[in-house]
Design an enzyme around this catalytic site. Structure first.
Site, PDB file in Angstrom:
ATOM      1  N   THR A 134       0.851  -1.177   0.000  1.00  0.00           N
ATOM      2  CA  THR A 134       0.000   0.000   0.000  1.00  0.00           C
ATOM      3  C   THR A 134       0.888   1.227   0.000  1.00  0.00           C
ATOM      4  OG1 THR A 134      -1.776  -1.093   1.220  1.00  0.00           O
ATOM      5  CG2 THR A 134      -1.699   1.304   1.354  1.00  0.00           C
TER       6      THR A 134
ATOM      7  N   ARG B 116     -12.522 -10.251  -0.992  1.00  0.00           N
ATOM      8  CA  ARG B 116     -11.921  -9.584   0.173  1.00  0.00           C
ATOM      9  C   ARG B 116     -11.746  -8.091  -0.104  1.00  0.00           C
ATOM     10  NH1 ARG B 116      -6.813  -7.491   1.454  1.00  0.00           N
ATOM     11  NH2 ARG B 116      -6.221  -7.663   3.645  1.00  0.00           N
ATOM     12  N   VAL B 117     -12.102  -7.301   0.867  1.00  0.00           N
ATOM     13  CA  VAL B 117     -11.818  -5.863   0.809  1.00  0.00           C
ATOM     14  C   VAL B 117     -10.853  -5.587   1.956  1.00  0.00           C
ATOM     15  CG1 VAL B 117     -12.787  -3.555   1.060  1.00  0.00           C
ATOM     16  CG2 VAL B 117     -14.052  -5.308  -0.200  1.00  0.00           C
ATOM     17  N   GLY B 118      -9.702  -5.058   1.651  1.00  0.00           N
ATOM     18  CA  GLY B 118      -8.709  -4.790   2.691  1.00  0.00           C
ATOM     19  C   GLY B 118      -9.035  -3.524   3.457  1.00  0.00           C
ATOM     20  N   ASP B 119      -8.043  -3.049   4.187  1.00  0.00           N
ATOM     21  CA  ASP B 119      -8.248  -1.858   5.014  1.00  0.00           C
ATOM     22  C   ASP B 119      -8.209  -0.561   4.209  1.00  0.00           C
ATOM     23  OD1 ASP B 119      -5.533  -2.486   4.553  1.00  0.00           O
ATOM     24  OD2 ASP B 119      -4.885  -1.278   6.261  1.00  0.00           O
TER      25      ASP B 119
ATOM     26  N   THR C  37      -0.378   0.635   6.372  1.00  0.00           N
ATOM     27  CA  THR C  37      -0.051  -0.351   5.349  1.00  0.00           C
ATOM     28  C   THR C  37       0.256  -1.671   6.049  1.00  0.00           C
ATOM     29  OG1 THR C  37       1.412  -0.858   3.477  1.00  0.00           O
ATOM     30  CG2 THR C  37       2.405   0.279   5.321  1.00  0.00           C
ATOM     31  N   GLY C  38       0.189  -2.750   5.297  1.00  0.00           N
ATOM     32  CA  GLY C  38       0.486  -4.049   5.889  1.00  0.00           C
ATOM     33  C   GLY C  38      -0.734  -4.953   5.900  1.00  0.00           C
TER      34      GLY C  38
ATOM     35  N   GLY D 275      -3.984  -5.982   6.313  1.00  0.00           N
ATOM     36  CA  GLY D 275      -5.197  -5.191   6.509  1.00  0.00           C
ATOM     37  C   GLY D 275      -6.104  -5.714   7.605  1.00  0.00           C
TER      38      GLY D 275
HETATM   39  N1  ASP Z   1      -3.117  -3.188   3.564  1.00  0.00           N
HETATM   40  C1  ASP Z   1      -3.319  -3.895   2.309  1.00  0.00           C
HETATM   41  C2  ASP Z   1      -4.439  -4.879   2.457  1.00  0.00           C
HETATM   42  O1  ASP Z   1      -4.526  -5.534   3.489  1.00  0.00           O
HETATM   43  C3  ASP Z   1      -2.115  -4.610   1.802  1.00  0.00           C
HETATM   44  C4  ASP Z   1      -0.789  -3.908   1.890  1.00  0.00           C
HETATM   45  O2  ASP Z   1      -0.612  -2.930   2.605  1.00  0.00           O
HETATM   46  O3  ASP Z   1       0.146  -4.356   1.264  1.00  0.00           O
HETATM   47  O4  ASP Z   1      -5.200  -5.038   1.543  1.00  0.00           O
END
Ligand code: ASP
Length: 154
Positions: free
Chosen positions: A12, A40-43, A63-64, A66
């Site tokens: 992200t 799936r819907v992430g954060d 980021t990371g 989610g």
């Molecule tokens: N935060 C994002 C998600 O979970 C992925 C990412 O940050 O790489 O969709």
């Protein structure tokens, strides 16, 4: 193998911005996670999870993994902590503390957070090493490591 392919195939980009008058803005863009469950819907696309901006109080972006961020409404929580008087550093440390208290934390889980206040004070923190951010201002672009890493040895 699947694990190796998983590791580097997501990211992200989170951006927090402030102008000379203290006006805040935020944006994020993500690939989501590879191998995700269809639908799936992430954060990142959900306000208050991957990104939250309150012009009066502050802005935060994540980021990371989610699911970890969503479980604590991570960016909203950081901004609410700043509303209550926390510094950006303390606010995002609290988010990471909540996340790190989960019993199902995996060694591949990572979360990076940025927080910015209308007075220009900012902070960055992550669950594990590896997260980097760039600060851009009149003097150019500067790469930083986060000021706080919850599990530095991982
Ligand atoms: N935060 C994002 C998600 O979970 C992925 C990412 O940050 O790489 O969709």
């Amino acid at each position: 193998d699947r694990e190796e392919r998983w590791k580097d195939k997501h990211d992200t980009i989170g951006v927090l911005a402030i102008d000379a008058r203290g006006t805040l803005a935020g944006a994020c863009s993500t690939s989501g996670m590879p191998w995700k469950v269809p639908g799936r819907v992430g954060d990142s696309p959900i306000i208050g999870h991957g990104l939250y901006v309150d012009p009066q109080v502050g802005a935060a972006v994540a980021t990371g993994t989610g699911e970890l961020v969503m479980a604590v409404c991570g960016s909203f929580l950081a901004v609410e902590r700043m509303r209550g008087g926390d510094s950006p550093e303390t606010a995002i440390a609290e988010v990471l503390t909540r996340i790190s208290s989960r019993s199902d934390l995996d060694e591949d889980h990572q979360v990076g957070l940025l927080a910015l206040r209308p007075d220009g004070r900012w902070a960055a923190a992550s669950l594990r090493p590896g997260f980097r951010l760039t600060v851009s201002d009149g003097s150019g672009h500067h790469l930083h490591a986060p000021g706080f890493v919850m599990f530095p040895g991982t």
